[in-house]
Design a protein around this motif. Structure first.
Motif, PDB file in Angstrom:
ATOM      1  N   PHE A 171       0.666  -1.265   0.050  1.00  0.00           N
ATOM      2  CA  PHE A 171       0.016  -0.161   0.070  1.00  0.00           C
ATOM      3  C   PHE A 171       0.808   1.285  -0.238  1.00  0.00           C
ATOM      4  N   GLU A 172       1.921   1.048   0.954  1.00  0.00           N
ATOM      5  CA  GLU A 172       2.636   2.583   0.954  1.00  0.00           C
ATOM      6  C   GLU A 172       3.554   2.627  -0.355  1.00  0.00           C
ATOM      7  N   THR A 173       3.891   1.770  -1.219  1.00  0.00           N
ATOM      8  CA  THR A 173       4.578   1.769  -2.329  1.00  0.00           C
ATOM      9  C   THR A 173       3.779   2.457  -3.387  1.00  0.00           C
ATOM     10  N   LEU A 231      -6.249   6.599   7.619  1.00  0.00           N
ATOM     11  CA  LEU A 231      -4.605   6.484   8.382  1.00  0.00           C
ATOM     12  C   LEU A 231      -4.774   7.561   9.392  1.00  0.00           C
ATOM     13  N   ARG A 232      -5.528   8.297   9.642  1.00  0.00           N
ATOM     14  CA  ARG A 232      -5.978   9.380  10.778  1.00  0.00           C
ATOM     15  C   ARG A 232      -6.178   8.396  11.800  1.00  0.00           C
ATOM     16  N   SER A 233      -7.199   7.619  11.876  1.00  0.00           N
ATOM     17  CA  SER A 233      -7.722   7.052  12.711  1.00  0.00           C
ATOM     18  C   SER A 233      -6.347   6.075  13.125  1.00  0.00           C
ATOM     19  N   ILE A 234      -5.529   5.470  12.492  1.00  0.00           N
ATOM     20  CA  ILE A 234      -4.337   4.458  12.693  1.00  0.00           C
ATOM     21  C   ILE A 234      -3.439   5.240  13.712  1.00  0.00           C
ATOM     22  N   PHE A 255      11.057 -14.427  18.548  1.00  0.00           N
ATOM     23  CA  PHE A 255      11.205 -13.629  17.274  1.00  0.00           C
ATOM     24  C   PHE A 255      11.315 -11.975  17.741  1.00  0.00           C
ATOM     25  N   LYS A 256      12.451 -11.961  18.512  1.00  0.00           N
ATOM     26  CA  LYS A 256      13.003 -10.617  18.782  1.00  0.00           C
ATOM     27  C   LYS A 256      13.074  -9.354  17.755  1.00  0.00           C
ATOM     28  N   SER A 257      13.287  -9.724  16.674  1.00  0.00           N
ATOM     29  CA  SER A 257      13.099  -8.582  15.492  1.00  0.00           C
ATOM     30  C   SER A 257      11.847  -7.976  15.331  1.00  0.00           C
ATOM     31  N   HIS A 258      10.997  -8.296  15.892  1.00  0.00           N
ATOM     32  CA  HIS A 258       9.621  -7.692  15.885  1.00  0.00           C
ATOM     33  C   HIS A 258       9.560  -6.667  17.072  1.00  0.00           C
ATOM     34  N   LYS A 259      10.294  -6.490  17.853  1.00  0.00           N
ATOM     35  CA  LYS A 259      10.182  -5.546  18.836  1.00  0.00           C
ATOM     36  C   LYS A 259      10.157  -4.063  18.216  1.00  0.00           C
ATOM     37  N   GLY A 260       9.052  -3.365  18.696  1.00  0.00           N
ATOM     38  CA  GLY A 260       8.726  -2.028  18.353  1.00  0.00           C
ATOM     39  C   GLY A 260       8.144  -1.903  16.721  1.00  0.00           C
ATOM     40  N   CYS A 261       7.859  -2.920  16.455  1.00  0.00           N
ATOM     41  CA  CYS A 261       7.388  -2.950  14.948  1.00  0.00           C
ATOM     42  C   CYS A 261       6.196  -2.405  14.726  1.00  0.00           C
ATOM     43  N   ALA A 262       5.186  -2.273  15.956  1.00  0.00           N
ATOM     44  CA  ALA A 262       3.936  -1.571  15.647  1.00  0.00           C
ATOM     45  C   ALA A 262       4.117  -0.040  15.818  1.00  0.00           C
ATOM     46  N   ASN A 263       4.882   0.592  16.630  1.00  0.00           N
ATOM     47  CA  ASN A 263       5.303   1.642  16.565  1.00  0.00           C
ATOM     48  C   ASN A 263       6.100   2.389  15.340  1.00  0.00           C
ATOM     49  N   ARG A 264       6.805   1.479  14.650  1.00  0.00           N
ATOM     50  CA  ARG A 264       7.357   1.823  13.897  1.00  0.00           C
ATOM     51  C   ARG A 264       6.562   1.892  12.435  1.00  0.00           C
ATOM     52  N   MET A 265       5.617   1.015  12.450  1.00  0.00           N
ATOM     53  CA  MET A 265       4.542   1.050  11.304  1.00  0.00           C
ATOM     54  C   MET A 265       3.922   2.267  11.597  1.00  0.00           C
ATOM     55  N   ARG A 266       3.317   2.555  12.765  1.00  0.00           N
ATOM     56  CA  ARG A 266       2.463   3.468  12.904  1.00  0.00           C
ATOM     57  C   ARG A 266       3.291   5.051  12.384  1.00  0.00           C
ATOM     58  N   LYS A 267       4.383   5.093  12.712  1.00  0.00           N
ATOM     59  CA  LYS A 267       5.387   6.425  12.140  1.00  0.00           C
ATOM     60  C   LYS A 267       5.089   6.271  10.569  1.00  0.00           C
ATOM     61  N   ARG A 268       5.210   5.152  10.074  1.00  0.00           N
ATOM     62  CA  ARG A 268       5.130   5.259   8.654  1.00  0.00           C
ATOM     63  C   ARG A 268       3.857   5.886   8.143  1.00  0.00           C
ATOM     64  N   PHE A 269       2.751   5.143   8.867  1.00  0.00           N
ATOM     65  CA  PHE A 269       1.356   5.677   8.577  1.00  0.00           C
ATOM     66  C   PHE A 269       1.367   7.024   8.758  1.00  0.00           C
ATOM     67  N   GLU A 270       2.014   7.710   9.669  1.00  0.00           N
ATOM     68  CA  GLU A 270       1.785   9.086   9.930  1.00  0.00           C
ATOM     69  C   GLU A 270       2.241   9.851   8.895  1.00  0.00           C
ATOM     70  N   LYS A 271       3.681   9.463   8.460  1.00  0.00           N
ATOM     71  CA  LYS A 271       4.194  10.042   7.350  1.00  0.00           C
ATOM     72  C   LYS A 271       3.556  10.065   6.204  1.00  0.00           C
ATOM     73  N   LEU A 272       2.875   8.888   5.922  1.00  0.00           N
ATOM     74  CA  LEU A 272       2.110   8.903   4.361  1.00  0.00           C
ATOM     75  C   LEU A 272       0.846   9.880   4.743  1.00  0.00           C
ATOM     76  N   LEU A 273       0.420   9.955   5.875  1.00  0.00           N
ATOM     77  CA  LEU A 273      -0.668  10.774   6.283  1.00  0.00           C
ATOM     78  C   LEU A 273      -0.483  12.147   5.865  1.00  0.00           C
ATOM     79  N   GLU A 274       0.704  12.410   6.612  1.00  0.00           N
ATOM     80  CA  GLU A 274       1.175  14.025   6.400  1.00  0.00           C
ATOM     81  C   GLU A 274       1.370  14.455   4.988  1.00  0.00           C
TER      82      GLU A 274
END
Length: 545
Positions: A171-173, A231-234, A255-274
């Motif tokens: 979706f982001e792409t 996106l604003r809701s997310i 699966f330690k690599s997923h630590k913080g993944c939800a917050n990282r994804m939200r920041k990408r949503f916010e950037k797209l929304l901006e």
């Protein structure tokens, strides 16, 4: 293609009020006189030739044919600006200049009356947006994300988060590529997008079609606006908690690599929304055009005066096509003043629903400019069925370029003495940290030392009121602007203008606008008097510079 001059009142080549479609596209920044222009019969002005990389005469013809064929309505007539609006050239007549001004002034009517509207994103194909990968809607992402409630273990959580990442990346792409098109950077197309949010999105290889479940439909800007709301809701944390829960389960396993993944994804949503907001994709319909006027500052215009000409049609206001002024800046200021005066005459409430976003003092404190901000709170007023202009009067003074206000008012400090919790609390659809006082940025910076969008607590807001009182030395006022409400709901949204005094000049009290106050009153009975939560108001009159 043949162009026919309009005969009064609305006749073309002997056909009265023909049904037609309209095509929106961008070309002003892509002129190239060395290229071949499309041929149009019936015009006495040169058709502009466009840089080949943007579009060719042949691709233009294809887009014209596609728009004329329509989706639901096929038309024999199509409105295209370069064939319907006389273009500037050295030998043009005064009649041609007048006709150009008339046609530009008819943009609202032209776009509204069209059977269908098409937004052509030239030199881009739908196949280039996502390559061989499937298109993912934000709805597709949310449908899958909400399945996270059934996760049972770390393996499930790992698979779920990987799939969420994959869907969001797809979706982001394509959304990022779509947002990069020049059509979404042009000031003129912003106006056209607001006028026709049902416009079909057209690429060089045809209409943009998205699939969601059993729904298969070409894409319109109304659907894009739904994406913005999602996106604003997310970005406000909704739906993210499911991802966070899955993240905790995955990290608790191996699966330690997923630590913080939800917050990282939200920041990408916010950037797209901006980016979407900067492009004006969340701008409201013509009901509250200030959102579009605010977004216009992020759009490109060929000439400085187009900053006004390219957007004011959504207000159904026309300005002088030849403004006074020795240079482009002076002409722009003359147009801004003319537009501001006409907006006051049309809607005193609408003329003041904004916040100055520059940290530098504006030329006129009362005047809306494109350096303003308008958030989604105002829709609760202007999209209401019962909108009331609460001002007694707001009048433009030609000789001084100031305005004269008369209406109901409170002292700023006593206004906030109310202990009712409902007045300044957030409610669905409003900013998350909403508290009543909103200061223009230059005032906030000067008085508080920093720009404050929304106060994060009542005490901080009261401290700001005290500092305003100390700064100006005399009590500021809140003049009641207007209200909005829905039938059968005991909730009324109010908006007031915050005014600060200047020194008296020969007995004439002059004031400056410093911001807005907005509040909500919830009534327990149909017989509750207006503003029964607040101290008594008084009659107030002043001149605002």
């Amino acid at each position: 293609m043949t162009s026919y001059v309009r005969e009064e009142p609305d006749t073309y080549n002997g056909v009265s009020a023909p049904q037609y479609n309209v095509l929106s596209y961008t070309w002003g920044n892509f002129l190239d006189p060395t290229e071949i222009a499309i041929s149009v019969n019936g015009v006495d002005w040169p058709i502009p030739a466009i840089r080949k990389g943007h579009f060719t005469a042949d691709t233009f013809k294809t887009a014209i044919a596609r728009a004329a064929s329509g989706v639901r309505y096929r038309c024999d007539w199509l409105w295209v600006d370069i064939a319907c609006i006389p273009q500037k050239h050295e030998n043009e007549t005064e009649m041609a200049r007048d006709l150009r001004g008339q046609e530009i002034g008819r943009q609202v009517d032209i776009f509204r009356r069209a059977q269908e509207a098409f937004a052509w994103l030239s030199h881009m194909k739908t196949s280039e947006l996502c390559g061989s990968q499937p298109f993912i809607n934000i709805e597709d992402f949310l449908d899958y994300a909400n399945q996270g409630v059934s996760i049972r273990g770390a393996e499930d959580a790992n698979s779920y988060l990987n799939m969420c990442e994959n869907k969001f990346r797809l979706f982001e792409t394509w959304m990022s590529k779509f947002l990069s098109h020049p059509w979404l950077s042009s000031l003129w197309t912003l106006q056209e997008m607001i006028l026709r949010q049902d416009a079909w999105v057209l690429f060089d290889d045809g209409l943009f079609v998205l699939y969601h479940g059993d729904k298969v439909t070409p894409w319109t800007f109304s659907q894009i606006k739904t994406d913005v709301y999602c996106l604003r809701s997310i970005s406000k944390g909704r739906h993210i908690e499911i991802l966070e829960n899955a993240e905790d389960v995955a990290v608790s396993g191996n699966f330690k690599s997923h630590k913080g993944c939800a917050n990282r994804m939200r920041k990408r949503f916010e950037k797209l929304l901006e980016v979407q907001i900067l492009k004006g994709l969340d701008a409201s319909k013509v009901t509250i055009p200030n959102t579009a006027y605010s977004a216009a500052r992020h759009r490109n215009a060929t000439e400085l005066v187009d900053r006004i000409f390219g957007i004011v049609q959504i207000y159904e206001i026309s300005c002088n096509p030849d403004p006074a002024g020795e240079d482009e800046t002076a002409k722009l200021h003359a147009l801004e003043d003319e537009f501001g005066a006409k907006l006051i005459a049309k809607s005193s409430l609408l003329s003041q629903i904004f916040i100055h976003s520059s940290e530098e003092p504006p030329r006129r404190t009362w005047l809306i400019t494109q350096k303003c901000i308008v958030d989604n709170f105002w829709e609760s007023v202007f999209l209401s069925e019962n909108i009331v202009n609460e001002l007694g009067s707001l009048k433009f003074l030609d000789e001084t370029r100031n305005i004269q206000l008369h209406g109901k008012a409170w002292y700023l400090d006593t206004f906030f003495e109310s202990k009712d919790d409902h007045l300044f609390k957030s409610y669905p659809g409003s900013p998350e940290q909403y508290l009543g006082l909103m200061l223009d940025y230059h005032i906030s910076k000067e008085v508080l030392g920093q720009v404050v969008d929304y106060f994060d607590g009542r005490e901080n807001m009261l401290q700001a009121v005290q500092r305003l009182h100390k700064y100006y030395g005399k009590p500021s006022r809140i003049a009641l602007l207007g209200s909005g409400s829905e039938p059968r709901l005991p909730v009324v949204t109010y908006v007031g203008l915050v005014l600060a005094p200047l020194d008296n000049i020969k007995g004439n009290a002059e004031w400056i606008r410093i911001g807005l106050v907005r509040w909500i009153e919830i009534y327990t009975t149909d017989h509750s008097p207006p503003h029964y939560h607040l101290p008594g108001y008084s009659d107030f009159q002043c001149v605002i510079t």
